[in-house]
Design a protein around this motif. Structure first.
Motif, PDB file in Angstrom:
ATOM      1  N   THR A  97      14.820  -7.951   7.546  1.00 25.23           N
ATOM      2  CA  THR A  97      13.705  -7.087   8.126  1.00 25.23           C
ATOM      3  C   THR A  97      14.307  -5.809   8.625  1.00 25.23           C
ATOM      4  O   THR A  97      13.753  -5.371   9.767  1.00 25.23           O
ATOM      5  CB  THR A  97      13.095  -7.773   9.347  1.00 25.23           C
ATOM      6  N   ASP A  98      15.135  -4.947   7.828  1.00 24.87           N
ATOM      7  CA  ASP A  98      15.477  -3.927   8.471  1.00 24.87           C
ATOM      8  C   ASP A  98      14.423  -2.912   8.702  1.00 24.87           C
ATOM      9  O   ASP A  98      14.329  -1.850   9.512  1.00 24.87           O
ATOM     10  CB  ASP A  98      16.765  -3.150   7.310  1.00 24.87           C
ATOM     11  N   PHE A  99      13.478  -2.774   7.601  1.00 23.34           N
ATOM     12  CA  PHE A  99      12.398  -1.827   7.642  1.00 23.34           C
ATOM     13  C   PHE A  99      10.961  -2.553   7.673  1.00 23.34           C
ATOM     14  O   PHE A  99      10.768  -3.203   6.669  1.00 23.34           O
ATOM     15  CB  PHE A  99      12.499  -0.791   6.777  1.00 23.34           C
ATOM     16  N   LEU A 100      10.226  -2.487   8.811  1.00 22.34           N
ATOM     17  CA  LEU A 100       9.121  -3.326   8.835  1.00 22.34           C
ATOM     18  C   LEU A 100       7.857  -2.367   9.106  1.00 22.34           C
ATOM     19  O   LEU A 100       8.001  -1.455  10.127  1.00 22.34           O
ATOM     20  CB  LEU A 100       9.444  -4.310  10.074  1.00 22.34           C
ATOM     21  N   LEU A 101       6.969  -2.611   8.422  1.00 18.62           N
ATOM     22  CA  LEU A 101       5.542  -1.919   8.666  1.00 18.62           C
ATOM     23  C   LEU A 101       4.422  -2.711   9.289  1.00 18.62           C
ATOM     24  O   LEU A 101       3.975  -3.591   8.757  1.00 18.62           O
ATOM     25  CB  LEU A 101       5.272  -1.083   7.460  1.00 18.62           C
ATOM     26  N   ASP A 102       3.924  -2.241  10.187  1.00 18.18           N
ATOM     27  CA  ASP A 102       2.571  -2.805  10.662  1.00 18.18           C
ATOM     28  C   ASP A 102       1.450  -2.148  10.224  1.00 18.18           C
ATOM     29  O   ASP A 102       1.434  -0.890  10.763  1.00 18.18           O
ATOM     30  CB  ASP A 102       2.531  -2.995  12.159  1.00 18.18           C
ATOM     31  N   ALA A 103       0.749  -2.540   9.265  1.00 25.37           N
ATOM     32  CA  ALA A 103      -0.461  -1.696   8.676  1.00 25.37           C
ATOM     33  C   ALA A 103      -1.838  -2.239   9.338  1.00 25.37           C
ATOM     34  O   ALA A 103      -2.106  -3.152   9.128  1.00 25.37           O
ATOM     35  CB  ALA A 103      -0.418  -1.930   7.101  1.00 25.37           C
ATOM     36  N   GLY A 104      -2.335  -0.981  10.121  1.00 21.43           N
ATOM     37  CA  GLY A 104      -3.390  -1.269  10.764  1.00 21.43           C
ATOM     38  C   GLY A 104      -2.953  -1.900  12.268  1.00 21.43           C
ATOM     39  O   GLY A 104      -3.578  -2.937  12.761  1.00 21.43           O
ATOM     40  N   CYS A 105      -2.128  -1.091  12.803  1.00 20.59           N
ATOM     41  CA  CYS A 105      -1.426  -1.598  13.783  1.00 20.59           C
ATOM     42  C   CYS A 105      -2.096  -1.469  15.179  1.00 20.59           C
ATOM     43  O   CYS A 105      -1.750  -2.067  16.294  1.00 20.59           O
ATOM     44  CB  CYS A 105       0.031  -0.913  14.122  1.00 20.59           C
ATOM     45  N   GLY A 106      -3.239  -1.061  15.257  1.00 16.28           N
ATOM     46  CA  GLY A 106      -3.822  -0.545  16.280  1.00 16.28           C
ATOM     47  C   GLY A 106      -3.386  -0.039  17.595  1.00 16.28           C
ATOM     48  O   GLY A 106      -2.807   1.074  17.290  1.00 16.28           O
ATOM     49  N   GLU A 107      -3.322  -0.481  18.750  1.00 18.71           N
ATOM     50  CA  GLU A 107      -2.455   0.052  19.767  1.00 18.71           C
ATOM     51  C   GLU A 107      -1.202  -0.531  19.852  1.00 18.71           C
ATOM     52  O   GLU A 107      -0.648  -0.259  21.034  1.00 18.71           O
ATOM     53  CB  GLU A 107      -3.190  -0.428  21.399  1.00 18.71           C
ATOM     54  N   ALA A 143       9.102   1.749  18.196  1.00 21.57           N
ATOM     55  CA  ALA A 143       8.726   1.852  17.082  1.00 21.57           C
ATOM     56  C   ALA A 143       8.131   3.277  16.719  1.00 21.57           C
ATOM     57  O   ALA A 143       8.017   4.105  17.744  1.00 21.57           O
ATOM     58  CB  ALA A 143       7.524   0.950  16.808  1.00 21.57           C
ATOM     59  N   GLN A 144       7.855   3.745  15.461  1.00 17.85           N
ATOM     60  CA  GLN A 144       7.378   4.874  15.356  1.00 17.85           C
ATOM     61  C   GLN A 144       5.976   4.945  14.986  1.00 17.85           C
ATOM     62  O   GLN A 144       5.466   4.000  14.049  1.00 17.85           O
ATOM     63  CB  GLN A 144       8.222   5.700  14.083  1.00 17.85           C
ATOM     64  N   TRP A 145       5.242   5.526  15.759  1.00 18.31           N
ATOM     65  CA  TRP A 145       3.794   5.486  15.514  1.00 18.31           C
ATOM     66  C   TRP A 145       3.071   6.386  14.757  1.00 18.31           C
ATOM     67  O   TRP A 145       3.495   7.508  14.926  1.00 18.31           O
ATOM     68  CB  TRP A 145       3.165   5.159  16.911  1.00 18.31           C
ATOM     69  N   ILE A 146       2.451   6.301  13.858  1.00 18.27           N
ATOM     70  CA  ILE A 146       1.816   7.288  12.860  1.00 18.27           C
ATOM     71  C   ILE A 146       0.116   7.092  12.631  1.00 18.27           C
ATOM     72  O   ILE A 146      -0.136   6.081  12.485  1.00 18.27           O
ATOM     73  CB  ILE A 146       2.637   7.090  11.428  1.00 18.27           C
ATOM     74  N   VAL A 147      -0.537   8.221  12.845  1.00 16.58           N
ATOM     75  CA  VAL A 147      -1.749   8.101  12.343  1.00 16.58           C
ATOM     76  C   VAL A 147      -1.828   8.185  11.046  1.00 16.58           C
ATOM     77  O   VAL A 147      -1.486   9.385  10.354  1.00 16.58           O
ATOM     78  CB  VAL A 147      -2.644   9.284  13.030  1.00 16.58           C
ATOM     79  N   GLY A 148      -2.341   7.362  10.185  1.00 15.89           N
ATOM     80  CA  GLY A 148      -2.229   7.459   8.724  1.00 15.89           C
ATOM     81  C   GLY A 148      -3.290   6.649   7.959  1.00 15.89           C
ATOM     82  O   GLY A 148      -3.691   5.595   8.653  1.00 15.89           O
ATOM     83  N   ASP A 149      -3.698   6.960   6.705  1.00 17.71           N
ATOM     84  CA  ASP A 149      -4.479   6.252   6.140  1.00 17.71           C
ATOM     85  C   ASP A 149      -3.960   5.139   5.053  1.00 17.71           C
ATOM     86  O   ASP A 149      -2.946   5.373   4.229  1.00 17.71           O
ATOM     87  CB  ASP A 149      -5.417   7.415   4.940  1.00 17.71           C
ATOM     88  N   LEU A 150      -4.574   4.037   5.288  1.00 19.00           N
ATOM     89  CA  LEU A 150      -3.685   2.761   4.671  1.00 19.00           C
ATOM     90  C   LEU A 150      -4.103   3.005   2.998  1.00 19.00           C
ATOM     91  O   LEU A 150      -3.096   2.244   2.550  1.00 19.00           O
ATOM     92  CB  LEU A 150      -4.150   1.525   5.019  1.00 19.00           C
ATOM     93  N   ALA A 151      -4.986   3.773   2.534  1.00 16.58           N
ATOM     94  CA  ALA A 151      -5.027   3.888   1.118  1.00 16.58           C
ATOM     95  C   ALA A 151      -4.031   4.982   0.655  1.00 16.58           C
ATOM     96  O   ALA A 151      -3.698   5.346  -0.679  1.00 16.58           O
ATOM     97  CB  ALA A 151      -6.273   4.547   0.893  1.00 16.58           C
ATOM     98  N   ASN A 152      -3.320   5.925   1.557  1.00 18.22           N
ATOM     99  CA  ASN A 152      -2.459   6.749   1.296  1.00 18.22           C
ATOM    100  C   ASN A 152      -1.547   6.984   2.377  1.00 18.22           C
ATOM    101  O   ASN A 152      -1.363   8.084   2.902  1.00 18.22           O
ATOM    102  CB  ASN A 152      -3.087   7.960   0.896  1.00 18.22           C
ATOM    103  N   THR A 153      -0.346   6.229   2.475  1.00 20.50           N
ATOM    104  CA  THR A 153       0.440   6.425   3.549  1.00 20.50           C
ATOM    105  C   THR A 153       1.553   7.174   3.063  1.00 20.50           C
ATOM    106  O   THR A 153       1.918   7.538   2.138  1.00 20.50           O
ATOM    107  CB  THR A 153       1.121   4.746   3.857  1.00 20.50           C
ATOM    108  N   PRO A 154       2.193   7.904   4.239  1.00 18.69           N
ATOM    109  CA  PRO A 154       3.115   8.707   4.027  1.00 18.69           C
ATOM    110  C   PRO A 154       4.592   8.115   4.001  1.00 18.69           C
ATOM    111  O   PRO A 154       5.684   8.782   4.429  1.00 18.69           O
ATOM    112  CB  PRO A 154       3.121   9.875   5.419  1.00 18.69           C
ATOM    113  N   GLU A 174      -1.841  -0.232  -2.186  1.00 17.22           N
ATOM    114  CA  GLU A 174      -0.645   0.557  -1.556  1.00 17.22           C
ATOM    115  C   GLU A 174       0.318  -0.310  -1.165  1.00 17.22           C
ATOM    116  O   GLU A 174       1.560   0.052  -0.887  1.00 17.22           O
ATOM    117  CB  GLU A 174      -1.360   1.118  -0.176  1.00 17.22           C
ATOM    118  N   PHE A 175      -0.050  -1.519  -0.400  1.00 16.80           N
ATOM    119  CA  PHE A 175       1.210  -2.607  -0.118  1.00 16.80           C
ATOM    120  C   PHE A 175       2.145  -2.747  -1.012  1.00 16.80           C
ATOM    121  O   PHE A 175       3.345  -2.888  -1.007  1.00 16.80           O
ATOM    122  CB  PHE A 175       0.371  -3.671   0.493  1.00 16.80           C
ATOM    123  N   THR A 176       1.491  -2.995  -2.365  1.00 17.22           N
ATOM    124  CA  THR A 176       2.331  -3.324  -3.377  1.00 17.22           C
ATOM    125  C   THR A 176       3.367  -2.173  -3.735  1.00 17.22           C
ATOM    126  O   THR A 176       4.460  -2.420  -4.150  1.00 17.22           O
ATOM    127  CB  THR A 176       1.359  -3.611  -4.921  1.00 17.22           C
TER     128      THR A 176
END
Length: 278
Positions: A97-107, A143-154, A174-176
């Motif tokens: 789990t070196d690099f972990l993304l919470d997609a739609g992380c809310g708060e 964690a690093q927090w980012i405002v981003g679009d799940l259809a086009n993540t940076p 996008e997850f794929t």
């Protein structure tokens, strides 16, 4: 030694892992300096003083406001989802789990709790709602927090070892793209009895009083090989204040007069964890 500010901590974190980022506008590589991320085509994204980055070109208004995210944070911190967290952490602890993304992380509370128990190099939380990301950045520095679009993540292709998506909309294409070949996607969906005490009040006598997640599960299986599926079931006793936080933050009550919902206990936590691979 002087304590680093949230902005300085975030900049150090981003500089160390800059190869994971790509421009959401032109998809070119990025560099980090002078408190901003810049691509070779000069698209620029500033780091906020709270340590988050807004990487959405045009702000998108959501139906969620700051008070909703603060209520959600209080409820999660009270332990409402503790059984869910225990089971997710168990699934992650046996993997890379070196690099972990919470997609739609809310708060951010779910990801922050996971990162406290799971070995990692970088945890990233992304959400389209700026108010949620601001609340996360204000509270959690792990964690690093980012405002981003799940259809086009940076992020670059195959950037993450694990993607978690908890009770939140998904973008499986996008997850794929983002998940490593050996990585996993963990999606949490409601079970048939999730918050049934609220459903019984809000949707009494309608076809929404019952719920099935089979359509959601079938769509997940269109994109990922389902390797594991497990239930999370608990009955949680809440104080009246916690109950008010629950009805304020759940989408079930959207457009409903909250004063019309009667306090009940316990509340049923019925969720399913889906684990998928490419």
């Amino acid at each position: 030694m002087k304590k680093l500010s949230k902005k300085e901590l975030a900049m150090n974190r981003i500089e160390k892992h800059i190869d994971l980022f790509q421009c959401p506008v032109c998809h070119e590589t990025m560099s980090a300096d002078d408190s901003k991320l810049t691509c070779q085509n000069r698209h620029m994204f500033d780091l906020a003083k709270q340590g988050y980055i807004n990487m959405v070109q045009q702000s998108k208004k959501t139906q969620y406001d700051q008070s909703l995210f603060e209520a959600r944070q209080r409820l999660i911190q009270s332990g409402f989802y503790n059984q869910l967290m225990i089971q997710i952490e168990s699934l992650l602890q046996s993997r890379n789990t070196d690099f972990l993304l919470d997609a739609g992380c809310g708060e951010g509370s779910h990801l922050a709790q996971i990162l406290d128990t799971v070995d990692h190099q970088l945890g990233v939380g992304v959400d389209i709602a700026k108010e949620g990301i601001q609340t996360a950045a204000k509270t959690y520095e792990n964690a690093q927090w980012i405002v981003g679009d799940l259809a086009n993540t940076p992020f670059t292709d195959k950037a993450f070892d694990a993607i978690i998506n908890i009770l939140s909309p998904s973008n499986y294409q996008e997850f794929t793209r983002l998940i490593k070949d050996s990585g996993i996607v963990i999606k949490v969906v409601p079970g048939p009895n999730y918050l049934k005490e609220l459903r019984e009040q809000i949707f009494a006598g309608t076809n929404q009083e019952g719920y099935s997640n089979e359509e959601t599960v079938a769509r997940f299986k269109q994109f990922f090989h389902l390797t594991h599926r497990e239930n999370v079931y608990d009955e949680v006793t809440l104080t009246e204040g916690q109950f008010h936080d629950l009805i304020q933050m759940t989408p079930l009550t959207q457009g409903i007069d909250l004063s019309s919902i009667n306090f009940v206990e316990p509340i049923t936590l019925d969720l399913e964890i889906l684990v998928g691979k490419k």
